[in-house]
Every structure is written in structure tokens, then in C-alpha cells.
Design a protein around this motif. Structure first.
Motif, mmCIF file in Angstrom:
data_model
loop_
_atom_site.group_PDB
_atom_site.id
_atom_site.type_symbol
_atom_site.label_atom_id
_atom_site.label_comp_id
_atom_site.label_asym_id
_atom_site.label_seq_id
_atom_site.Cartn_x
_atom_site.Cartn_y
_atom_site.Cartn_z
ATOM 1 N N ARG A 39 50.609 27.344 49.240
ATOM 2 C CA ARG A 39 50.945 27.318 47.819
ATOM 3 C C ARG A 39 51.695 28.589 47.427
ATOM 4 N NH1 ARG A 39 48.640 23.396 44.763
ATOM 5 N NH2 ARG A 39 46.984 22.141 45.688
ATOM 6 N N TRP A 40 52.246 28.591 46.205
ATOM 7 C CA TRP A 40 52.993 29.763 45.753
ATOM 8 C C TRP A 40 52.063 30.965 45.568
ATOM 9 C CZ3 TRP A 40 55.754 26.341 41.604
ATOM 10 C CH2 TRP A 40 56.788 25.614 42.234
ATOM 11 N N PRO A 41 52.540 32.169 45.874
ATOM 12 C CA PRO A 41 51.697 33.366 45.811
ATOM 13 C C PRO A 41 51.430 33.812 44.377
ATOM 14 C CG PRO A 41 53.949 33.966 46.344
ATOM 15 C CD PRO A 41 53.905 32.465 46.336
ATOM 16 N N ALA A 42 50.513 34.784 44.268
ATOM 17 C CA ALA A 42 50.146 35.326 42.956
ATOM 18 C C ALA A 42 50.153 36.844 42.998
ATOM 19 C CB ALA A 42 48.770 34.818 42.542
ATOM 20 N N LEU A 43 50.523 37.450 41.878
ATOM 21 C CA LEU A 43 50.549 38.902 41.713
ATOM 22 C C LEU A 43 49.657 39.266 40.531
ATOM 23 C CD1 LEU A 43 51.778 41.716 42.387
ATOM 24 C CD2 LEU A 43 53.656 41.146 40.825
ATOM 25 N N LEU A 44 48.687 40.156 40.757
ATOM 26 C CA LEU A 44 47.704 40.545 39.753
ATOM 27 C C LEU A 44 47.909 42.007 39.364
ATOM 28 C CD1 LEU A 44 44.511 39.021 41.467
ATOM 29 C CD2 LEU A 44 46.285 37.840 40.156
ATOM 30 N N GLY A 66 44.636 28.429 49.153
ATOM 31 C CA GLY A 66 45.853 28.204 49.925
ATOM 32 C C GLY A 66 47.040 29.049 49.532
ATOM 33 N N ARG A 67 46.766 30.287 49.094
ATOM 34 C CA ARG A 67 47.899 31.136 48.698
ATOM 35 C C ARG A 67 47.648 32.605 49.005
ATOM 36 N NH1 ARG A 67 46.351 28.806 43.902
ATOM 37 N NH2 ARG A 67 48.391 27.860 43.650
ATOM 38 N N GLN A 68 48.736 33.330 49.122
ATOM 39 C CA GLN A 68 48.696 34.786 49.205
ATOM 40 C C GLN A 68 48.457 35.325 47.794
ATOM 41 O OE1 GLN A 68 52.527 36.573 49.547
ATOM 42 N NE2 GLN A 68 51.780 38.475 50.466
ATOM 43 N N VAL A 69 47.535 36.281 47.674
ATOM 44 C CA VAL A 69 47.238 36.895 46.375
ATOM 45 C C VAL A 69 47.309 38.408 46.546
ATOM 46 C CG1 VAL A 69 45.587 37.070 44.481
ATOM 47 C CG2 VAL A 69 45.717 34.956 45.812
ATOM 48 N N VAL A 70 48.091 39.058 45.699
ATOM 49 C CA VAL A 70 48.306 40.500 45.803
ATOM 50 C C VAL A 70 47.924 41.163 44.487
ATOM 51 C CG1 VAL A 70 50.004 42.331 46.152
ATOM 52 C CG2 VAL A 70 50.169 40.204 47.482
ATOM 53 N N ALA A 71 47.034 42.155 44.560
ATOM 54 C CA ALA A 71 46.686 42.990 43.408
ATOM 55 C C ALA A 71 47.232 44.389 43.654
ATOM 56 C CB ALA A 71 45.174 43.039 43.217
ATOM 57 N N ILE A 72 47.780 45.020 42.629
ATOM 58 C CA ILE A 72 48.456 46.306 42.823
ATOM 59 C C ILE A 72 47.926 47.372 41.871
ATOM 60 C CG2 ILE A 72 50.585 45.292 43.713
ATOM 61 C CD1 ILE A 72 50.962 46.579 40.303
ATOM 62 N N ASP A 73 48.175 48.623 42.236
ATOM 63 C CA ASP A 73 48.090 49.744 41.309
ATOM 64 C C ASP A 73 49.500 49.959 40.761
ATOM 65 O OD1 ASP A 73 45.444 50.166 42.069
ATOM 66 O OD2 ASP A 73 45.946 51.770 43.488
ATOM 67 N N MET A 74 49.655 49.995 39.446
ATOM 68 C CA MET A 74 50.960 50.316 38.878
ATOM 69 C C MET A 74 51.309 51.774 39.189
ATOM 70 S SD MET A 74 51.219 48.326 35.207
ATOM 71 C CE MET A 74 49.656 48.858 34.505
#
Length: 290
Positions: A39-44, A66-74
Motif C-alpha cells: 500500500r501507499w506509504p505514510a509520513l508522520l 501493508g505499508r511503509q510508515v515513517v515518523a520524523i523529527d523536524m
């Protein structure tokens, strides 16, 4: 970059750095433990004093759909460096970072975007500018404009104190006593202290000014046409749930109020939050693909 020892990463979740044309960003990346990311990925994107770790409790569940999920520090947050230039921390400047990150994560394809609290004010800039193809957009515990109420008072007090007493003193006199009074475990207090002290002071001041002065951009957001979802806790002490429900009405979308949660549903009600996001993401993909 290392994860604090008490924050054990779930299976399928790893720390990484994402190198882009606008800088290198600290991230947590989740992939399905079994199967593939079909599935399409997500950015948190976290809030002002938050970090990627605020999403740890939901990452594995979200990825297992079913997807790549990425959480970041700004930029300027915790493990992502930032410059000593206040202009780098405006909502449009940070929103440009989100554009670049989303295009990197999605490889030019659609990406689901989530902005928590101040992260909502930042991410909406990326959605409104239209440079990136977003599959959906979720405002989590965020609002239509500047933060009101008690959190606004706390933010103004911080702005008044920070230049004089410094960030360490601010932690010792205000934030640590509040955490201990709330019964936060010692190891988490230790993490919160380390995270706060790692933040760029210039960034904290500039972002606090931004959260206190953000204009209402609901009308601009409503015209973009990206599927949008509003999610908040029933006891949110940032933007009141009623304000967020009215924002959802103006955006022509659903507002889900998470029972028992406050300002951080991903921490306070992770399973409910992950289920709601997965449902919304899957529905958005189905609509866009049909």
C-alpha cells in the motif's frame, strides 16, 4: 542516532536517517513484519516539543496493514539538527521540508500525511502548496489557527522565560516538576529531559511564536481536494474538541473523537488511533484508485 534504552522498538521498526536536499532528518521507519509494503506509504510529523518517538506505539500496527510508515523529527527537534536562523522554523519553511521528505518517502508517488498538534500547522503548508501528491491528510490534535487557552498561556510564559533562564533551568523549574506531579515514570522523565535539551533553542522560540500566531487556513485547505481527516482526544487540552469538530465541518470531512485520550491519541489510545488511521488510509486509496 540511538533509541533511548527504555523505548524498545517493536518488530519491523528501525531508526534511520533520511538524507535530502534540505538536510538530514532523524526518523523511525516501520515495515510489515510479514508480507510486503503493497500500500501507499505514510509520513508522520510530531508537534512542537515532540519527536518521532511520540508515534512508537502505533508504528507496528500501521505498518502491518501493508505499508511503509515513517515518523520524523523536524529540523531543530531532538535528533535532527537545525540552523541558528529563526527564518528556518516558520510554518512555510518547515512545510517545504515536509514536501521534500514526502517526495523522498513516496518516491514520487502518493503519500499519506499526518500532522500532530503544531505538526498540523506545518504539514498543511505542504498540502496547500500542491507540490507533492498526497494520498490523504490527517490533522491529529491540531487546529485551524493559533493554539488557544492554557497551552497558549504556557507557550507565552516559556517565551518570556527561555531567553533569561535557559532551557536547562526551564526544565528544572517548570517541566520536570509537572512531569513528576503527573506520575510520569523516572525513565520517561529522563528521556523527556534529554529530548528537550537536544532541541534547538532558536527553533523552539521560533516555532512557539509560530504556534501562537498561525493564521486560519481552513478555506485554503478545503480547496485543495486532498482527502482529509480530523482526529483528536476527547480531553484535548490544546485545541478544544469542539474547535476541531468545527474545523472538520468547514473542511467537509469527519472528525473522530478518541474516547479517553487527551492531546496525544497515538500515545494515550494507540490501538484506536492506529485502527482509525488505517481505515481512513484504506478508504482514501480505494476512492482514488476507482
Amino acid at each position: 542516532m540511538s533509541t533511548p534504552r527504555f523505548l524498545t522498538l517493536p518488530p519491523g521498526v528501525r531508526s534511520r536517517r533520511i538524507e535530502t536536499t534540505v538536510g538530514t532528518f532523524a526518523a523511525l521507519e516501520a515495515m510489515p513484519v510479514s508480507g510486503i509494503a503493497e500500500r501507499w506509504p505514510a509520513l508522520l510529523v510530531p508537534g512542537l516539543t515532540g519527536s518521532k518517538e511520540d508515534f512508537i506505539a502505533v508504528l507496528q500496527t500501521l505498518a502491518q496493514a501493508g505499508r511503509q510508515v515513517v515518523a520524523i523529527d523536524m529540523r531543530g527537534q531532538y535528533e535532527t539538527e537545525g540552523p541558528d536562523d529563526p527564518a528556518a522554523y516558520t510554518c512555510p519553511a518547515l512545510g517545504n521540508d515536509i514536501d521534500v521528505l514526502a517526495q523522498h518517502v513516496g518516491g514520487g508517488g502518493p503519500v499519506h500525511l499526518v500532522g500532530h498538534s503544531f505538526g498540523g500547522l506545518v504539514t498543511r503548508e505542504a498540502v496547500i502548496d500542491g507540490r507533492t501528491k498526497f494520498a490523504s491528510y490527517t490533522l491529529m490534535s491540531s487546529g485551524p489557527s493559533a493554539i488557544p487557552g492554557v497551552r497558549a498561556q504556557v507557550s507565552r510564559a516559556m517565551l518570556a522565560e527561555l531567553p533569561e533562564v535557559g532551557i536547562e533551568q526551564l526544565w528544572q523549574t517548570r517541566m520536570e516538576p509537572e512531569a513528576l506531579a503527573a506520575g510520569v515514570p523516572d525513565e520517561i522523565v529522563e528521556f523527556l529531559r534529554g529530548r528537550l535539551l537536544a532541541n534547538s533553542v532558536t527553533g523552539m522560540v521560533a516555532m512557539t511564536h509560530a504556534v501562537l500566531s498561525a493564521p486560519d487556513r481552513c478555506d485554503d485547505l478545503a480547496q485543495v481536494g486532498v482527502p482529509t481527516f480530523v482526529l483528536c482526544g476527547e480531553h484535548d487540552d490544546g485545541w478544544p474538541p469542539e474547535t476541531q469538530a468545527e474545523m472538520a465541518h468547514r473542511l467537509g470531512t469527519e472528525c473522530m473523537v478518541v474516547p479517553g485520550a487527551a492531546h496525544s491519541p497515538a500515545v494515550e489510545a494507540p490501538e484506536t488511533t492506529a485502527a482509525a488511521l488505517t481505515r481512513f488510509w484504506n478508504d482514501s486509496e480505494a476512492r482514488l484508485l476507482n
